[in-house]
Design an enzyme around this catalytic site. Structure first.
Site, PDB file in Angstrom:
ATOM      1  N   ASP A 125       0.575  -1.349  -0.083  1.00  0.00           N
ATOM      2  CA  ASP A 125      -0.257  -0.219  -0.336  1.00  0.00           C
ATOM      3  C   ASP A 125       0.959   1.332  -0.144  1.00  0.00           C
ATOM      4  O   ASP A 125       2.064   1.199  -0.274  1.00  0.00           O
ATOM      5  CB  ASP A 125      -0.995   0.522   0.844  1.00  0.00           C
ATOM      6  CG  ASP A 125      -0.272   0.169   2.356  1.00  0.00           C
ATOM      7  OD1 ASP A 125       1.301  -0.217   2.889  1.00  0.00           O
ATOM      8  OD2 ASP A 125      -0.745   0.159   3.687  1.00  0.00           O
ATOM      9  N   ASN A 176      -8.861   0.427  12.596  1.00  0.00           N
ATOM     10  CA  ASN A 176     -10.052  -0.165  12.439  1.00  0.00           C
ATOM     11  C   ASN A 176      -9.675  -1.514  12.582  1.00  0.00           C
ATOM     12  O   ASN A 176     -10.426  -1.605  11.366  1.00  0.00           O
ATOM     13  CB  ASN A 176     -10.683   1.295  11.395  1.00  0.00           C
ATOM     14  CG  ASN A 176      -9.664   1.060  10.169  1.00  0.00           C
ATOM     15  OD1 ASN A 176      -9.006   0.777  10.165  1.00  0.00           O
ATOM     16  ND2 ASN A 176     -10.166   1.724   9.267  1.00  0.00           N
ATOM     17  N   HIS A 198      -8.144  -2.601   9.626  1.00  0.00           N
ATOM     18  CA  HIS A 198      -7.871  -2.159   7.775  1.00  0.00           C
ATOM     19  C   HIS A 198      -5.988  -3.236   7.934  1.00  0.00           C
ATOM     20  O   HIS A 198      -5.663  -3.752   8.677  1.00  0.00           O
ATOM     21  CB  HIS A 198      -7.491  -1.020   7.000  1.00  0.00           C
ATOM     22  CG  HIS A 198      -6.295  -0.155   7.711  1.00  0.00           C
ATOM     23  ND1 HIS A 198      -6.185   0.958   7.444  1.00  0.00           N
ATOM     24  CD2 HIS A 198      -5.187  -0.717   8.197  1.00  0.00           C
ATOM     25  CE1 HIS A 198      -5.121   1.720   7.879  1.00  0.00           C
ATOM     26  NE2 HIS A 198      -4.235   0.523   8.625  1.00  0.00           N
ATOM     27  N   GLU A 228     -10.024  -0.583   4.002  1.00  0.00           N
ATOM     28  CA  GLU A 228     -10.367   0.144   5.215  1.00  0.00           C
ATOM     29  C   GLU A 228     -12.036  -0.609   5.260  1.00  0.00           C
ATOM     30  O   GLU A 228     -12.217  -1.329   4.555  1.00  0.00           O
ATOM     31  CB  GLU A 228     -10.710   1.806   4.712  1.00  0.00           C
ATOM     32  CG  GLU A 228      -9.337   2.557   4.132  1.00  0.00           C
ATOM     33  CD  GLU A 228      -8.562   2.784   5.773  1.00  0.00           C
ATOM     34  OE1 GLU A 228      -8.530   2.361   7.491  1.00  0.00           O
ATOM     35  OE2 GLU A 228      -8.076   3.821   5.786  1.00  0.00           O
TER      36      GLU A 228
HETATM   37  C1  GLP Z   1      -0.750   1.625   8.413  1.00  0.00           C
HETATM   38  C2  GLP Z   1      -0.769   1.274   6.812  1.00  0.00           C
HETATM   39  C3  GLP Z   1      -0.967  -0.657   7.272  1.00  0.00           C
HETATM   40  C4  GLP Z   1      -0.268  -1.017   8.594  1.00  0.00           C
HETATM   41  C5  GLP Z   1      -0.873  -0.695   9.526  1.00  0.00           C
HETATM   42  C6  GLP Z   1      -0.844  -0.830  10.339  1.00  0.00           C
HETATM   43  O1  GLP Z   1      -1.466   2.505   7.847  1.00  0.00           O
HETATM   44  N1  GLP Z   1      -1.331   1.272   6.000  1.00  0.00           N
HETATM   45  O2  GLP Z   1       0.004  -0.953   6.175  1.00  0.00           O
HETATM   46  O3  GLP Z   1       0.090  -2.232   8.181  1.00  0.00           O
HETATM   47  O4  GLP Z   1      -1.530   0.668   9.325  1.00  0.00           O
HETATM   48  O5  GLP Z   1       0.335   0.275  11.446  1.00  0.00           O
HETATM   49  P1  GLP Z   1       1.083  -0.063  12.700  1.00  0.00           P
HETATM   50  O6  GLP Z   1       2.281  -1.116  11.919  1.00  0.00           O
HETATM   51  O7  GLP Z   1       2.299   1.675  12.325  1.00  0.00           O
HETATM   52  O8  GLP Z   1       0.354   0.055  13.048  1.00  0.00           O
END
Ligand code: GLP
Length: 241
Positions: free
Chosen positions: A67, A136, A138, A143
């Site tokens: 992403d 959330n 995702h 999302e």
């Molecule tokens: C982000 C990214 C994801 C990531 C998730 C968790 O916004 N879009 O690819 O896995 O949220 O992030 P984190 O590991 O910083 O909690």
């Protein structure tokens, strides 16, 4: 679906990297997807160590991005591509076969998404996907409310994602509204999927993803339906299971 509970972040990182490495040793021409965010740093560092110390051959392996924030690219600190450049691609001392990277600043998002989807299809689908989980639920930028049948696509960022994203940008709130991402269909077609999570702040959403209904209100719940899906958690993230 399997759940592995580790005592801490380091064990979560090392165990995930070891399981990914085992898969790549069995499938040399693997297509690999790693996430950005805070969670994967330890796992990526261990993966790089194994490659650089000659424990893992990735010469035939390929990578594809999960992403990216629309509006940012590899030049922007805090972008997913910047994370991968800094911690993975720029740190590997041995060549790999190929990579597809998102450019969130492209003038033609549609063409980039078609090329991303085609790259994954041309390489026979993902061999191994490591995913973080958002607050959330995702996966990538799939999302809450996402259509599980979608492939590479652009999406509106959820309010939750917009609320927490400042942590990637030194506390600054960037005016970002969209993301590009692999779709749930591509993730579910991966041979192996690992969702990694650490810390008590993730405990509620992890419990909903693992024990709640499979529902697009919590996108990560779809992994319950994956035959080789695996949540790798530390004790904090597993606290509400
Ligand atoms: C982000 C990214 C994801 C990531 C998730 C968790 O916004 N879009 O690819 O896995 O949220 O992030 P984190 O590991 O910083 O909690």
């Amino acid at each position: 679906m399997q759940t592995i509970i580790c005592k801490d972040y380091e064990e979560m990182s090392l165990r995930t990297a070891a399981m990914v490495a085992d898969i790549i040793r069995r499938t040399l021409d693997a297509l690999i997807s790693f996430p950005g965010g805070d969670t994967p740093l330890g796992m990526v560092r261990e993966f790089v160590r194994m490659v650089n110390e000659g424990e893992l051959d990735i010469s035939r392996a390929k990578f594809v991005m999960l992403d990216e924030w629309v509006g940012l690219n590899v030049a922007d600190e805090g972008s997913c591509a910047y994370f991968l450049k800094t911690n993975l691609f720029g740190a590997l001392q041995h060549p790999f076969a190929d990579v597809f990277q998102f450019d969130g600043k492209t003038g033609d998002v549609g063409a980039m998404l078609r090329a991303h989807d085609a790259f994954i299809t041309r390489n026979g689908g993902l061999t191994v996907s490591v995913l973080g989980i958002g607050m959330n639920g995702h996966l990538g930028f799939n999302e809450d409310g996402v259509d599980f049948s979608m492939r590479s696509h652009m999406t509106l960022l959820s309010d939750t994602t917009k609320r927490v994203m400042g942590k990637y940008f030194g506390g600054r709130d960037l005016p970002l509204t969209h993301g590009v991402t692999q779709g749930v269909a591509q993730i579910m077609e991966a041979k192996h999927v690992f969702v990694i999570a650490n810390g008590e702040k993730k405990a509620d959403i992890v419990a909903r993803a693992i024990n709640g209904p499979v529902d697009n209100a919590v996108p990560a719940s779809v992994i319950q339906n994956h035959p080789n899906g695996c949540f790798v958690l530390d004790e904090g993230a597993a606290a509400k299971l």
